[in-house]
Motif scaffolding. Structure first.
Motif, PDB file in Angstrom:
ATOM      1  N   THR A 364     -14.420  63.930  94.368  1.00 19.21           N
ATOM      2  CA  THR A 364     -15.013  65.017  93.594  1.00 19.21           C
ATOM      3  C   THR A 364     -16.449  65.214  94.042  1.00 19.21           C
ATOM      4  O   THR A 364     -17.270  64.287  93.929  1.00 19.21           O
ATOM      5  CB  THR A 364     -14.984  64.713  92.086  1.00 19.21           C
ATOM      6  OG1 THR A 364     -13.631  64.464  91.687  1.00 19.21           O
ATOM      7  CG2 THR A 364     -15.555  65.877  91.300  1.00 19.21           C
ATOM      8  N   PRO A 365     -16.795  66.375  94.565  1.00 25.17           N
ATOM      9  CA  PRO A 365     -18.166  66.591  95.060  1.00 25.17           C
ATOM     10  C   PRO A 365     -19.215  66.429  93.964  1.00 25.17           C
ATOM     11  O   PRO A 365     -18.961  66.652  92.790  1.00 25.17           O
ATOM     12  CB  PRO A 365     -18.128  68.030  95.580  1.00 25.17           C
ATOM     13  CG  PRO A 365     -16.685  68.309  95.823  1.00 25.17           C
ATOM     14  CD  PRO A 365     -15.939  67.540  94.782  1.00 25.17           C
ATOM     15  N   SER A 366     -20.417  66.030  94.394  1.00 26.59           N
ATOM     16  CA  SER A 366     -21.548  65.876  93.486  1.00 26.59           C
ATOM     17  C   SER A 366     -22.801  66.358  94.200  1.00 26.59           C
ATOM     18  O   SER A 366     -22.841  66.466  95.434  1.00 26.59           O
ATOM     19  CB  SER A 366     -21.705  64.420  93.051  1.00 26.59           C
ATOM     20  OG  SER A 366     -22.868  64.246  92.258  1.00 26.59           O
ATOM     21  N   GLU A 367     -23.841  66.658  93.416  1.00 26.12           N
ATOM     22  CA  GLU A 367     -25.081  67.175  93.981  1.00 26.12           C
ATOM     23  C   GLU A 367     -26.069  66.067  94.338  1.00 26.12           C
ATOM     24  O   GLU A 367     -27.170  66.359  94.810  1.00 26.12           O
ATOM     25  CB  GLU A 367     -25.740  68.143  92.996  1.00 26.12           C
ATOM     26  CG  GLU A 367     -24.921  69.402  92.745  1.00 26.12           C
ATOM     27  CD  GLU A 367     -25.627  70.361  91.813  1.00 26.12           C
ATOM     28  OE1 GLU A 367     -26.714  69.983  91.308  1.00 26.12           O
ATOM     29  OE2 GLU A 367     -25.121  71.468  91.593  1.00 26.12           O
ATOM     30  N   VAL A 368     -25.719  64.823  94.090  1.00 26.03           N
ATOM     31  CA  VAL A 368     -26.598  63.698  94.412  1.00 26.03           C
ATOM     32  C   VAL A 368     -25.870  62.754  95.353  1.00 26.03           C
ATOM     33  O   VAL A 368     -24.635  62.736  95.426  1.00 26.03           O
ATOM     34  CB  VAL A 368     -27.042  62.942  93.142  1.00 26.03           C
ATOM     35  CG1 VAL A 368     -27.903  63.832  92.259  1.00 26.03           C
ATOM     36  CG2 VAL A 368     -25.845  62.416  92.372  1.00 26.03           C
ATOM     37  N   GLY A 369     -26.638  61.955  96.069  1.00 25.84           N
ATOM     38  CA  GLY A 369     -26.058  61.007  96.998  1.00 25.84           C
ATOM     39  C   GLY A 369     -25.619  59.725  96.323  1.00 25.84           C
ATOM     40  O   GLY A 369     -25.775  59.541  95.105  1.00 25.84           O
ATOM     41  N   VAL A 370     -25.082  58.820  97.124  1.00 22.39           N
ATOM     42  CA  VAL A 370     -24.646  57.523  96.594  1.00 22.39           C
ATOM     43  C   VAL A 370     -25.836  56.689  96.163  1.00 22.39           C
ATOM     44  O   VAL A 370     -25.768  55.953  95.173  1.00 22.39           O
ATOM     45  CB  VAL A 370     -23.819  56.776  97.662  1.00 22.39           C
ATOM     46  CG1 VAL A 370     -23.457  55.375  97.192  1.00 22.39           C
ATOM     47  CG2 VAL A 370     -22.571  57.556  98.019  1.00 22.39           C
TER      48      VAL A 370
END
Length: 676
Positions: A364-370
């Motif tokens: 699921t895409p997100s706007e922040v990195g890991v």
């Protein structure tokens, strides 16, 4: 070595608790009869002193009258000694007893005048600049055979000739030793140095790599130049390095007295910043970047702690490794700093990128990195504390009773700065990196401006990392096997070419986006640039380690490293401001304004204005405008830097560097070894 009589000089090799050995160094004698077989191997690092015998009036003048006119030998006699470098015809005809004899070294009496060096100012040896044999004049014993008597004996030989060319002085060649050939203790200490330098590389990789990229979307090039001031403690550490060298606790050790508390404060500082860094970055970009100064101040303090640790580690490196393997200190510094920088720059940027995380780790895409900047700082802070505890418990520092006052160390530092050779290398360091400033500080930022993604940049540096580590190792071996400054000069030329190639890569950026061929081109250009940078760094670090005086090693190494760092940092802010100054860009209003103005992130652009600065560019794009760059200041700035680099290299840097390489070690010393 030529004398006033065109023949030989008697050198007594003074060794503590050993008999002196007398070796003949023929100058005009037949090369087949050169008596160098018994000459001991001489190392500059041990600074064995050669005793120059005086020429007195006991010379047999009949043997000298047939000889050619005397050659001029510059010998400085003490005030209470008889100056009789040329024998008088009325001198006694009785020659001293011939032959060589050994005697115990005599301790110099306090009432005798100080010894006088033979050679030029600042310890320059007469004759070849590359000679590894140093001549030092002391007060000869009255029981020793005089130089004149032995000279007369040698020139009376039937084999003596003035027609033969003088034999070359034997010069010891550098050895090419691999890591696994090192002694076991040196290997352990090498790995310890790598770990300590690795810790330094973590905050430095953030301050000089990742954080400027994260700020690029909020600040202009000139404002990012302000943040570059955060790295200045590495260029100013000379100011407090004498304190680190002189103030320490005998219970902890000279170096651990500083390394342990500094690493503790660094770890706690990173944990503190980790919980507040997000809000601080927002404040830095607010009000057209007016908050960048306070944000820079926090990072300045963190880098200050790292620079202080570096002073102690540099000084410790001179004693942790044995003298034949001292050049591996620069290799440890390169490998450690590179690895720490890689972790904080490449790895962090990759895991901080939302695109990278969405592609490889998320369904699921997100706007922040890991990984966030705050989380990484917290992790690094705890790593600092764990390593510090292990160092305190598992590593013992060799005890020493040598302890100077702070003022004595400052006087030593001032004395170092007064050496003309040190002044020459300071000038070289201050101007040497001007030619690479635009490439080092702007090229990657310009690629991001063009549309190169953070993920692609992280991939580029990731592929580059193994090359950088392996080349750093081999660069250390090259600097051992070959003259370090020769290696440095070749890498200098390559780095200028790398700057030109980098500009060409930026100029051919595809209009339809990054493709595979262009990504490979960027990677190849980056590897070549990193290769030349690494070789230069390792070579100059090896040269610093060789010429530094171990008795004031921390101060000496820090002075040289500080000036080298200053040469790379002080032009950076001016270079970035020049990019803004030369850039001409205009924001054009949209031909057809959007129907739904609520979708805009800012006010609708209705009139043209300059969008050369980052804040103006964001205003243009947020208002549906188009920022058209008619003149890119990066290209002009890079050309200026490269031209300056070429002119200074061939006009001053290269001749000065090769001259400094050929100097004997005592040309870099404050005092004569026999007075220590």
């Amino acid at each position: 070595m030529p004398t006033a009589f065109g023949d030989t000089v008697i050198h007594n090799i003074a060794r503590p608790s050993q008999e002196q050995e007398t070796a003949l160094l023929p100058y005009h004698s037949n090369p087949q009869e050169t008596e160098l077989q018994n000459l001991p191997h001489i190392t500059e690092q041990l600074e064995e002193q050669f005793v120059f015998g005086e020429i007195d009036q006991g010379t047999n003048t009949e043997q000298l009258e047939a000889r050619p006119p005397p050659l001029n030998l510059d010998i400085q006699h003490s005030s209470n000694e008889v100056d009789n470098s040329l024998p008088s015809p009325s001198s006694s005809s009785t020659s001293s007893q011939m032959g060589r004899k050994s005697e115990k070294p005599r301790r110099q009496n306090s009432d005798r005048p100080p010894s006088t060096s033979i050679g030029g100012q600042n310890g320059h040896a007469s004759g070849s600049m590359d000679s590894h044999l140093e001549s030092r004049r002391k007060h000869p014993s009255l029981e020793s055979p005089t130089a004149a008597s032995q000279t007369a004996h040698l020139i009376s030989r039937d084999s003596f000739s003035l027609d033969e060319k003088p034999p070359l002085t034997p010069v010891s060649k550098g050895t090419d030793t691999s890591f696994f050939d090192l002694p076991r203790q040196d290997r352990r200490n090498f790995l310890l140095l790598v770990l300590l330098y690795f810790l330094q590389g973590i905050p430095m990789g953030l301050a000089t790599g990742s954080v400027p990229f994260l700020l690029k979307s909020h600040l202009s090039y000139g404002q990012i130049g302000v943040f570059s001031l955060a790295s200045y403690p590495y260029s100013l550490k000379l100011l407090w390095s004498p304190i680190v060298d002189a103030v320490w606790s005998p219970k902890l050790g000279r170096r651990k007295s500083w390394i342990l508390p500094i690493q503790t404060f660094s770890g706690l500082g990173m944990i503190y910043l980790g919980g507040r860094i997000k809000d601080m970055m927002i404040s830095a970009g607010a009000n057209d970047g007016s908050g960048v100064w306070s944000f820079t101040g926090w990072w300045f303090f963190l880098v200050f702690l790292c620079a202080t640790q570096d002073i102690a580690v540099d000084g410790w490196a001179l004693t942790l490794l044995s003298l034949p393997n001292i050049s591996y200190a620069s290799t440890a510094q390169t490998v450690g700093l590179t690895a720490g920088h890689f972790l904080s720059y490449t790895v962090f940027l990759a895991f901080n990128s939302p695109e990278f995380a969405n592609r490889w780790f998320r369904s699921t895409p997100s706007e922040v990195g890991v990984m966030t900047l705050g989380g990484y700082l917290t992790f690094a802070g705890w790593a600092y504390l764990i390593v510090t505890v292990g160092l305190a418990m598992l590593k013992r520092e060799e005890k020493t009773k040598e302890k100077d006052s702070v003022m004595e160390v400052y006087r030593s530092m001032i004395g170092i700065l007064k050496l003309k050779n040190v002044q020459s290398i300071i000038i070289v360091h201050l101007i040497a990196k001007i030619g690479f400033q635009a490439n080092d500080g702007v090229t990657n930022l310009k690629l991001l401006d063009k549309g190169f993604s953070q993920e692609d940049l992280a991939l580029t540096v990731l592929i580059d990392f193994p090359f950088e580590i392996s080349l750093g190792y081999y660069a250390g071996r090259w600097s051992t096997a070959y003259p370090a400054m020769h290696v440095w000069c070749w890498a200098f030329i390559g780095r200028l070419f790398a700057a030109v190639i980098a500009q060409g890569v930026v100029m051919i950026f595809p209009k339809d986006g990054v493709q595979t061929w262009y990504l490979l081109t960027v990677i190849a250009s980056h590897i070549f640039s990193t290769f030349t940078n690494t070789v230069m760094f390792v070579a100059i670090s090896a040269f610093h380690a060789k010429i530094s005086d171990p008795l004031i090693g921390g101060t000496y190494m820090t002075l040289l490293a500080t000036v080298s760092n200053l040469g790379g940092t002080f032009p950076r802010i001016f270079t970035l401001k020049l990019v803004d100054y030369f850039t001409i860009a205009t924001c054009h209003p949209p031909l057809e304004p959007p129907k739904d103005l609520s979708t805009l992130k800012g006010d609708l652009i209705t009139t043209p204005f300059s969008c050369a600065l980052e804040a103006q560019k964001h205003r243009c794009l947020d208002g549906a405008g188009t920022c058209d760059i008619s003149r890119d200041g990066y290209y002009i700035t890079n050309v200026i830097c490269v031209v300056v680099g070429v002119v200074t290299f061939w006009g001053y840097i290269r001749p000065a560097a090769l001259k400094l390489q050929g100097l004997p070690l005592r040309a870099w010393r404050l005092v004569d070894p026999d007075t220590r």
